[in-house]
Design an enzyme around this catalytic site. Sequence first.
Site, PDB file in Angstrom:
ATOM      1  CG  ASN A  12      -1.446   1.468   1.730  1.00  9.44           C
ATOM      2  OD1 ASN A  12      -1.835   1.950   0.637  1.00  9.44           O
ATOM      3  ND2 ASN A  12      -2.109   1.058   2.549  1.00  9.44           N
ATOM      4  CD1 TRP A  13       3.432   0.850  -2.438  1.00  5.30           C
ATOM      5  CD2 TRP A  13       3.315   1.865  -4.608  1.00  5.30           C
ATOM      6  NE1 TRP A  13       4.350   0.583  -3.857  1.00  5.30           N
ATOM      7  CE2 TRP A  13       4.339   0.477  -5.156  1.00  5.30           C
ATOM      8  CE3 TRP A  13       3.433   2.795  -6.065  1.00  5.30           C
ATOM      9  CZ2 TRP A  13       4.251  -0.355  -5.594  1.00  5.30           C
ATOM     10  CZ3 TRP A  13       3.681   1.982  -6.918  1.00  5.30           C
ATOM     11  CH2 TRP A  13       4.234   0.703  -7.576  1.00  5.30           C
ATOM     12  CE  LYS A  14      -0.013   2.755   5.039  1.00  4.25           C
ATOM     13  NZ  LYS A  14       0.048   2.735   6.099  1.00  4.25           N
ATOM     14  CG  HIS A  98      -5.679   1.398   4.968  1.00  8.29           C
ATOM     15  ND1 HIS A  98      -5.411   2.601   5.474  1.00  8.29           N
ATOM     16  CD2 HIS A  98      -4.863   1.149   4.967  1.00  8.29           C
ATOM     17  CE1 HIS A  98      -4.220   2.598   6.616  1.00  8.29           C
ATOM     18  NE2 HIS A  98      -3.591   1.150   5.746  1.00  8.29           N
ATOM     19  CD  GLU A 100      -2.900   5.378   6.407  1.00  6.26           C
ATOM     20  OE1 GLU A 100      -2.889   5.647   5.602  1.00  6.26           O
ATOM     21  OE2 GLU A 100      -2.091   5.202   7.258  1.00  6.26           O
ATOM     22  CD  GLU A 169      -3.384  -2.504   7.386  1.00  2.87           C
ATOM     23  OE1 GLU A 169      -2.276  -2.834   6.626  1.00  2.87           O
ATOM     24  OE2 GLU A 169      -3.692  -1.781   6.337  1.00  2.87           O
ATOM     25  N   GLY A 175       2.897   2.620  10.599  1.00  2.00           N
ATOM     26  CA  GLY A 175       4.265   3.583  10.649  1.00  2.00           C
ATOM     27  C   GLY A 175       4.138   4.014  11.744  1.00  2.00           C
ATOM     28  CB  SER A 214       5.072  -1.668  11.636  1.00  3.50           C
ATOM     29  OG  SER A 214       5.177  -0.292  11.524  1.00  3.50           O
ATOM     30  N   GLY A 235       2.883  -1.689   4.319  1.00  4.51           N
ATOM     31  CA  GLY A 235       2.927   0.083   4.277  1.00  4.51           C
ATOM     32  C   GLY A 235       4.624   0.890   3.602  1.00  4.51           C
ATOM     33  N   GLY A 236       5.325   1.023   4.376  1.00  2.00           N
ATOM     34  CA  GLY A 236       6.803   2.398   4.165  1.00  2.00           C
ATOM     35  C   GLY A 236       7.164   0.474   3.762  1.00  2.00           C
TER      36      GLY A 236
HETATM   37  P1  13P Z   1       2.674   0.510   7.533  1.00  2.00           P
HETATM   38  O1  13P Z   1       3.782  -1.402   7.062  1.00  2.00           O
HETATM   39  O2  13P Z   1       3.832   1.896   7.230  1.00  2.00           O
HETATM   40  O3  13P Z   1       2.366   0.379   9.460  1.00  2.00           O
HETATM   41  O4  13P Z   1       1.218   0.133   7.032  1.00  2.00           O
HETATM   42  C1  13P Z   1       0.990  -0.495   6.901  1.00  2.00           C
HETATM   43  C2  13P Z   1      -0.001  -0.259   6.341  1.00  2.00           C
HETATM   44  O5  13P Z   1      -1.026   0.797   6.756  1.00  2.00           O
HETATM   45  C3  13P Z   1      -0.676  -0.737   5.560  1.00  2.00           C
HETATM   46  O6  13P Z   1      -1.781  -0.618   4.560  1.00  2.00           O
END
Ligand code: 13P
Length: 253
Positions: A12-14, A98, A100, A169, A175, A214, A235-236
């Site tokens: 997920n590149w957000k 998600h 967020e 999640e 994050g 994470s 994510g990251g």
């Molecule tokens: P991180 O891996 O950056 O914690 O993000 C997880 C995430 O929200 C994937 O959708």
Amino acid sequence: MHPSRRPLIAGNWKMFHGGRSSVELASGVVAFARELPSVDVVVAPPFTALAAIAETLDGSKVGLAAQNLYPKDTGAFTGEISAPFLKECGCAWAIVGHSERRQVFGETDAFVAEKTAAALASDLVPIVCVGETLAQREAGETLRIVKAQVDAVLDVIARASTAVAVAYEPVWAIGTGKTAGPAEAEEVHAAIRSWLERKDPALAARTRILYGGSVKADNAASLLACPNVDGALVGGASLDPGSFGAIARATKG
Ligand code: 13P
């Protein structure tokens, strides 16, 4: 194990890498995915990069996901993107619900269920995200909250002929560099599987339950070794083909 539970690693590149840099990143993902025939790899770039990345992924085994969608096909919904548009653009997958979206944009369980249904109606495989906040975990409410989120989509995903993915999640792990330990993750994953099982054993057998929060190259193997962890939503660490590839190589596949 059901063949639809083969390992799935989704990035997920957000709201990072919306243009040329996302195409470069996608090329790096195509390169490592080629070496991993038994792992499904998916990337979810921002909307503005979808069309270009669809071309980059063409002929590869990497799937394209949207990060969100609006649950109407067309209409006066300024700024929104529908499932049919995403399908036409080359997406095969869509992340829905998600945390967020839930936290920053106020999406409710009912709205997430509508989005899940809209994705399925356009032949997009939904990756339905669920997870508790830190306050909810500390109050001992994790399973109650996650169950309510799963219950909201249960009828929709049970009716679907497509095998959907559910991503657990925990919000406190996103994050933050804090992950659920393998035992903590497995407890929730096993609970999710049991709720699916109660609805329909075939649903439990075919649904992939991903862990997200994470996930990094150095903790992926222990999480992915858990019996009910079928993959990861990253994510990251998905913003670099080196670390994303290392996570994909850490699967049981
Ligand atoms: P991180 O891996 O950056 O914690 O993000 C997880 C995430 O929200 C994937 O959708």
